[in-house]
Each structure stands twice: as structure tokens, then as C-alpha cells.
Scaffold this active site. Structure first.
Site, PDB file in Angstrom:
ATOM      1  N   ASP A   1       0.740  -1.333  -0.033  1.00 26.26           N
ATOM      2  CA  ASP A   1      -0.393   0.075  -0.325  1.00 26.26           C
ATOM      3  C   ASP A   1       1.372   1.338   0.094  1.00 26.26           C
ATOM      4  OD1 ASP A   1      -1.865   1.938  -0.229  1.00 26.26           O
ATOM      5  OD2 ASP A   1      -3.168   0.436   2.154  1.00 26.26           O
TER       6      ASP A   1
ATOM      7  N   ASP B   1     -11.096   2.729  -3.158  1.00 21.65           N
ATOM      8  CA  ASP B   1     -11.670   1.713  -1.939  1.00 21.65           C
ATOM      9  C   ASP B   1     -12.779   1.924  -2.008  1.00 21.65           C
ATOM     10  OD1 ASP B   1      -9.416   1.206  -0.461  1.00 21.65           O
ATOM     11  OD2 ASP B   1      -9.025   3.354  -0.211  1.00 21.65           O
TER      12      ASP B   1
HETATM   13  C1  GLA Z   1      -5.948   2.106   2.187  1.00 19.77           C
HETATM   14  C2  GLA Z   1      -6.545   1.054   1.866  1.00 19.77           C
HETATM   15  C3  GLA Z   1      -7.211  -0.222   2.162  1.00 19.77           C
HETATM   16  C4  GLA Z   1      -6.487  -0.381   3.584  1.00 19.77           C
HETATM   17  C5  GLA Z   1      -6.621   1.091   4.333  1.00 19.77           C
HETATM   18  C6  GLA Z   1      -5.045   0.378   5.816  1.00 19.77           C
HETATM   19  O1  GLA Z   1      -7.100   2.742   2.732  1.00 19.77           O
HETATM   20  O2  GLA Z   1      -6.489   0.996   0.048  1.00 19.77           O
HETATM   21  O3  GLA Z   1      -7.951  -0.860   1.215  1.00 19.77           O
HETATM   22  O4  GLA Z   1      -5.881  -0.860   3.150  1.00 19.77           O
HETATM   23  O5  GLA Z   1      -5.279   1.564   3.552  1.00 19.77           O
HETATM   24  O6  GLA Z   1      -5.314   1.844   6.012  1.00 19.77           O
END
Ligand code: GLA
Length: 748
Positions: A496, A566
């Protein structure tokens, strides 16, 4: 496939003296597409043509070197007018072409003009890899010698002592040209490169619509289409990542182009950092399109003998609409960009605990989710954010990649073993480019964060960005990741990246090289991803950046899948997945079924629709399976069976977009058709139900007109031709409902 020939073109100079130009034409043909350019005797490298295959003619007449607009002097060929109106392959700044340049420098005397002239060329079989000294890897498409040929045009600026190589690779069996440029300082003085783009195409017309993919967090890559107008229209990123806001993809399409007709020129930069893509309609109603690393705040010091390599642009041409352009990209990326052991494999159905628990979990909770999920057929458990340091919220511990013992009781190897015992694989979340102010790493090495000494540091999501231009930083982070991977059976990593760059300065770079940090950061990320995927070839790497802020071809080179957004709401996903499909294949789109009301938009959609929409991608669940309604839980084994059955078709077949929510917000529909046209999966999703309409006839697409297909759900047999010309009546009842149909070719 690559040819060049020499012709003499007579013209009159502005003084009236008769003269002649020797022009060398370079032409690349693959049978369905032609790209042509010419070098004049003075060495100007001029663009002739890019588009549908041409006849075998002498193309020099296109340049019309002897014709100028009316001027009192008659056949004027003043350099100013000439430079500002002719089509060029790689225009330079400061010599009379006032359109957007590809290259600009700052030499030792403080001068910014440059003037590249053609010197020589060479043809290479296949496609040479791109390289930048100091880094192990530069993502780009790759191919066998039998797949393509590369034309390298060697240009020089004699005053600045620079040699530039422009690379053009044409693929033999698809309408793809990749372009990149490399500059070498062959002199004895330092030169600064202040702008070095990857491509320029000077089109002879302004009659285009420009398609871009724009958005924000949770609504990435929403398609926008508008006719070009005078002046400059661009999309870019200055955020240090390719971004949620604009994707490094642009298509110029003829005004009437739709999925099946019209011309489409796609441009996609294989890069994950600051980019710019710009179309400029000029005074003469022509279009200059340029793309590359964003020149804003970019500068690269080129000492004698040093080289700088640009990323490549993947240019796709389609004479048969936008759909064909997309399918060309999908095939190219599936075969010539995505790598690794997972590239052609069905990915495990996963369950991710992020929306299920956020930071609030412990070993028992995760095992309970895994146990229930494994009984329903889920194949992998992914432990998301919060398992390390002392992270209970997003305000600490990034950089401390050791397990949070009081949360993950018994340690990570124990948890992984328990999950493995259930017959499931185990995946883990990392955010390797970040550091929290509240972390051991930051306390020990505050200088490793990107910063400008003397200025306050902006926090975003309460974190800083690590200076990946510094090899020590990369080595350290990698050693932490290795410790985890070497002690527990982790088979998947979600990599990420949750914030953008600010106060871009490095404590390790020389002050003369500070403006290189934007690009060196990206190269550093690539370097670490390359080491990780080389040392752990079995790892399935999923890229993520606050959802889909780094959904770009650079990342696809390392991770065969990327978390699309997301926003997991099935209806929002229709637009997101439509836009993403313009150039990225379904095989790489991370798509999960989540709980309702949806956490991002609060909408409730049927569980079945969530499943049908998530089938367009790598499939999984993002919910607490121990808490969802029993009816939903009961539906999971059926959904998973559907995924196993149809994923090979989705992953390897041809995608046809049928609905278009941007034009008709009532419904979306699409098809995946096997390459041999033997089977197809059709999906329809209704948005809001409308009363008292007869059922819609939806025309299928991509089938073989001559074949007969049986529709599994009804038993009806119809020819591909009828299915594509009349279509099938589709009726569903209720908001957000969906329907899938499986079509199988049958012998009469
Ligand atoms: C980002 C990702 C999510 C999750 C969060 C965790 O927003 O896109 O899927 O992994 O971080 O903090």
C-alpha cells in the site's frame, strides 16, 4: 517492417535561391498500421503519419517542404515559420517551435535552448530493456525478437554535446508502438535536463475528442470525454504517484468514435510518478500530443558520460473504435507487461479483514473469520493494516515491521500456521514507503523521511514518506520485510501507499540533485519491488495506493493485480471498472464483495449484484463473514463456484463494453468472449428500476456471427449474428439487480 529511403525534394529558399532537400523517410508497417517520419538534410526529424496502414508510396510529398503559407516574399522558408508549423518527432525548446516541446535543458552557460538533429539510425530485433544507472529495474513492456522490431533514431545537439536516442518499437501482430527517449552527455561540461518527455505526435487535424480517466479517492478513473479546442488541454500528476485524480492514460478519438467504429489513439505512460499528458490545438488547427514525466519541478543533472532514460509510452491505434483499442491494451499488458508466476493463473479467492475489523482485531478474531470463510470456499486470508508495531489506529508504527504481539497473540508464524491448517493461504499488508512520526524507525532515523531541512513537515494520514532515493533506506525496509517473509508462510503481499509527497527534499542527495528526487523516489520503489519479486518469486503482489492511486502500467510490471478502489459499492464500481477497462485488463483489477450498507456510500445492493460486479477482476470478500446475514453467507459458495467457472474466461477472453453509464445511467452491461469465440459470459446490471417499460433488447457483442450459441439459462439457440443484431430481452426487477447469461457455441 522498418524501411527507409532517400528522396530529393526541391524548394526555394526565402532569398529565392533554388535548392534541394535530401529527405530520408523512415517507415514502420505491420500490415494494419503505418508510422512514418522523415529526416531532412538539415537533420530535422519530422513526423509524417501515424494511423491505418498506407499503400506502398513515396511519402515525402506529405511534408510539402516547398509550400509555405502566402507571404510577401513568395516561397518563404524562414526558419521561424517553418519550425512553428511543421510536424516534429521530438521538438526542442528555444529554436522557434512555440508549441509544447519534448526537451529543454540548462547548459553550463545558463542557456535553455536545444536543437537535436538526426545523425543516424539503427534497427534492432525485438525490444531492448530500459535502464537507468544505479537502479536494478526500469519497467517497460517486453517482447521476443519475433514479436517486434525497434527503430532507434540517433539525434545530436552539437552545441550542447548531447546525444539523444529515440526508440520506437512496433509490434508485429498488434497495433502497438512504444516510444521512449534516452539522452547521453557526450561533452565535458555538466548539463541540466529540465524537461525530457517520452513522446510527441503531431497530428494533421484537430478533429478529436480527448478521453481521460479522472477522479478522486473512492472514485478513480471515471471517464471524461470532450472535443479538443484551441490551446492546451492536459492531465497530470504532481503528487509523486500517478494519482487518484488523473490516470496516465489519454485517448484521442474521432468525434463519432464509439465502441466499434471510428479511430482511437491511446497513450499510456509506463510510470508511477509525476506525469503530464497534453493535447495542444495549434494556430493551424492541428494537434500536438505530448506525454512523459511532468517537467514541473523536474531537473536532472547530467554530468559528462551520464545518461538519462525516460519511461516509455504505450501507443495503441484502433481503426475500429474504442473497444478494439482497449482489447489491444489488454492483450499487450497480459502478454508483454505483467510478469511472474501468477501472471496467467487464477488468483486465490481471498477474504480481507479491513472493512471487517479495521484496526480492531486480534488473533482469535482473525482465526474466526478464516475458519468461517474456509468452510465457504475462500482460499486466502489477508491480514490488513494494524498487525505491526503498536498500531491501533493510523497514527503510529509505520516503519516498525515487526509483529504487534499483544494483538497478534502467539506471533505471526502461529497465526499463519493456524490459517494454513484451515487449508488457506495467508497474505499480509505492508506500507513499505512510509514512516509514522510515532515509530522506532523515525525516532532512530528522522533524516530518512522526505523533508526540507528548516521547514515544517506536512503530515498526511499522520505519516511521512521515506526517502526511497536513498539505498540505505530501501535496504533497511527490505531487511524488515525479509524477516517477516523468512519466518512465516506469507504468500501474498498487499503493498500500500497512502499519501502523496510534500516538501520534496532529501537529506542524502547532493543539493545539485535535489530536483531529481521525484523521479529517483519512483525508481527506488521499482528497485525494491524488483528485489522483492525476484527473491520471492512465488509471492502474489497486489498493489494498492489508498485504493487505486497507482493503477498504472509501471506497477503492473511488478504486481499482476492492483486494488481498483476503496469504494466497493457495486454501483459505484460500474463506472470505476468501466474507466479502468479502457486500458487495463480485468485480470488485474482487484474487486471484492463487501458488506452493506456500503461503508463508503451507504448504499444497499443485492448480494448477488455485488458478486456479479466483483467477477470482473480478481475476486474476494471484504467483510466480516461471521456477522453478515445468513442468506448472504449461504450465497458465498455459489458465488465462489461462479468465479471458478468463469474466471478463466474473464481473465483470458476479450472484453466488450455494451452499456455506457456515462451516456445512459439506467444500466450497464458487458461481455467476456473466449478468444476462439466458443463461449461468452454476459452481465447486465440495472441501476434504478423504472416502472412499466417492456424488457430491453440488449445487443450482444464480440460473438462469431456464423456460430450458433445456446443460452444456458433459457436453453434458446440463436446465431451470433441475431444475438448481435437483435439481442436478447433482458428484464430484471428491483433497483441494483443483475443478471448473467452464459452463451456456449453449439454444433447445429
Ligand atoms: C488503504 C487501502 C485500504 C486499506 C487501508 C489500510 O486505504 O486502500 O484497502 O488497506 O489503506 O490502512
Amino acid at each position: 517492417m522498418i524501411r527507409n529511403y532517400e528522396t530529393v525534394i526541391p524548394y526555394k529558399t526565402w532569398t529565392g535561391v533554388e535548392a534541394e532537400d535530401k529527405v530520408r523517410v523512415f517507415r514502420m508497417d505491420n500490415g494494419s498500421m503505418t508510422y512514418a517520419m522523415a529526416a531532412s538534410e538539415e537533420g530535422f526529424l519530422m513526423h509524417i503519419y501515424y494511423g491505418k496502414a498506407l499503400g506502398d508510396d513515396d511519402l515525402t510529398y506529405v511534408l510539402k517542404l516547398n509550400e509555405a503559407p502566402f507571404t510577401p516574399k513568395g516561397f518563404a522558408r524562414e526558419k521561424g515559420t517553418f519550425m512553428d508549423s511543421k510536424p516534429f518527432e521530438f521538438p526542442c525548446y528555444g529554436i522557434g517551435d512555440y508549441r509544447e516541446p519534448c526537451m529543454m535543458i540548462l547548459d553550463d552557460e545558463g542557456m535553455s535552448a536545444c536543437d537535436l538533429r538526426f545523425k543516424s539510425f539503427r534497427v534492432e530485433e525485438g525490444k531492448p530493456a530500459l535502464k537507468q544507472k544505479g537502479y536494478t529495474c526500469f519497467p517497460a513492456t517486453f517482447a521476443e525478437a519475433s514479436d517486434c522490431e525497434t527503430l532507434v533514431m540517433v539525434m545530436e545537439d552539437d552545441a550542447a554535446n548531447l546525444l539523444v536516442e529515440l526508440s520506437y518499437t512496433m509490434f508485429k501482430n498488434s497495433n502497438v508502438i512504444t516510444r521512449s527517449a534516452k539522452v547521453w552527455n557526450k561533452g565535458y561540461s555538466d548539463v541540466r535536463i529540465s524537461r525530457m518527455l517520452s513522446t510527441c505526435v503531431d497530428f494533421d487535424t484537430d478533429q478529436f475528442d480527448m478521453i481521460t480517466l479522472n477522479g478522486s479517492w473512492a472514485r478513480e478513473r471515471v471517464m471524461e470525454r470532450a472535443p479538443l479546442h484551441h490551446g492546451k488541454q492536459s492531465v497530470d500528476s504532481m503528487r509523486g504517484e500517478s494519482s487518484h485524480q488523473n490516470n496516465p492514460f489519454v485517448a484521442l478519438v474521432s468525434h463519432k468514435a464509439d465502441e466499434t467504429t471510428g479511430e482511437a489513439y491511446g497513450f499510456n505512460l509506463v510510470y508511477s510518478g509525476n506525469f503530464m499528458a497534453q493535447a495542444e490545438v495549434t494556430q493551424h488547427k492541428k494537434t500536438r500530443f505530448v506525454m512523459g514525466i511532468n517537467p514541473m519541478d523536474f531537473s536532472w543533472l547530467l554530468r559528462p558520460e551520464e545518461e538519462f532514460q525516460t519511461p516509455e509510452v504505450v501507443m495503441v491505434y484502433s481503426a475500429n473504435g474504442i473497444g478494439e483499442m482497449s482489447r489491444t491494451y489488454h492483450d499487450l499488458y497480459r502478454n508483454h507487461l505483467i510478469r511472474g508466476q501468477w501472471k496467467d493463473k487464477k488468483r486465490p479467492v481471498l477474504i480481507n479483514n479491513w472493512e471487517a475489523t479495521y484496526f480492531n482485531f486480534d488473533t482469535d478474531k482473525i482465526i474466526a473469520i478464516a475458519k468461517q470463510a474456509s468452510e465457504l470456499g475462500v482460499e486466502m486470508l489477508v491480514l490488513d493494516d494494524g498487525w505491526f508495531g503498536h498500531r491501533d489506529f493510523d497514527n503510529s508504527s509505520l516503519g516498525d515491521w515487526y509483529v504487534y504481539e499483544s494483538k497478534v497473540k502467539g506471533g505471526l508464524p502461529h497465526l499463519v500456521e493456524e490459517v494454513n491448517k484451515l487449508g488457506m493461504k495467508f497474505g499480509l499488508w505492508f506500507e513499505p514507503e512510509m514512516v509514522s512520526p510515532d515509530s522506532d524507525l523515525y525516532r532512530e532515523h528522522p533524516e530518512w523521511a522526505i523533508q526540507i531541512i528548516g521547514r515544517s513537515m506536512t503530515q498526511s494520514r499522520e505519516q511521512y514518506v521515506l526517502d526511497y532515493s536513498n539505498p540505505e533506506v530501501r535496504d533497511y525496509v527490505y531487511s524488515m520485510i525479509r524477516k517477516i517473509l523468512d519466518t512465516a508462510n506469507v504468500e501474498y503481499i498487499k503493498w500500500d501507499m497512502n499519501r502523496q509527497l510534500t516538501e520534496v527534499g532529501s537529506t542524502s542527495l547532493h543539493r545539485k540533485r535535489q530536483r531529481e528526487l521525484w523521479h529517483r523516489y519512483v525508481l527506488g520503489v521499482y528497485d525494491l519491488m524488483n528485489r522483492l519479486t525476484t527473491d520471492y518469486p512465488y509471492l502474489l503482489l497486489e498493489n494498492c495506493s489508498g485504493g487505486g492511486a497507482r493503477f498504472d502500467p509501471g506497477m503492473l510490471y511488478f504486481s499482476p493485480q492492483i486494488w481498483t478502489s476503496d469504494d466497493t459499492d457495486a454501483i459505484e464500481r460500474l463506472k470505476i471498472q468501466y474507466g479502468t477497462s479502457l486500458c487495463y485488463p480485468a485480470s488485474c483489477m482487484g474487486a471484492h464483495v463487501s458488506d452493506c450498507p456500503n461503508h463508503t456510500v451507504g448504499r444497499t445492493t443485492p448480494f448477488a449484484t455485488r458478486g456479479d460486479v466483483a467477477l470482473v477482476g480478481t475476486f474476494g470478500y471484504e467483510l466480516d463473514v461471521t456477522k453478515i446475514p445468513q442468506a448472504d453467507r449461504d450465497a458465498i459458495p455459489g458465488q465462489i463456484a461462479k468465479f471458478h467457472r468463469f474466471n478463466p474466461l474473464v481473465r483470458t477472453g476479450d472484453q466488450y463494453r455494451i452499456g455506457n453509464l456515462f451516456e445512459n445511467p439506467d444500466y450497464d452491461a458487458w461481455m467476456f468472449v473466449a478468444k476462439d469465440k466458443s463461449e461468452a459470459l454476459f452481465t447486465f446490471v440495472q441501476v434504478l428500476a423504472k416502472p412499466n417499460y417492456p424488457s430491453k433488447f440488449i445487443k450482444m457483442a464480440g460473438l462469431c456471427a456464423e456460430k450458433k450459441y445456446q443460452i444456458e439459462e433459457t436453453g434458446q439457440i440463436l446465431s451470433g449474428r441475431t444475438l448481435m443484431e437483435i439481442g436478447l430481452p433482458i428484464s430484471v426487477h428491483g433497483d441494483f439487480t443483475s443478471k448473467t447469461l452464459y452463451l456456449k457455441a453449439v454444433e447445429e
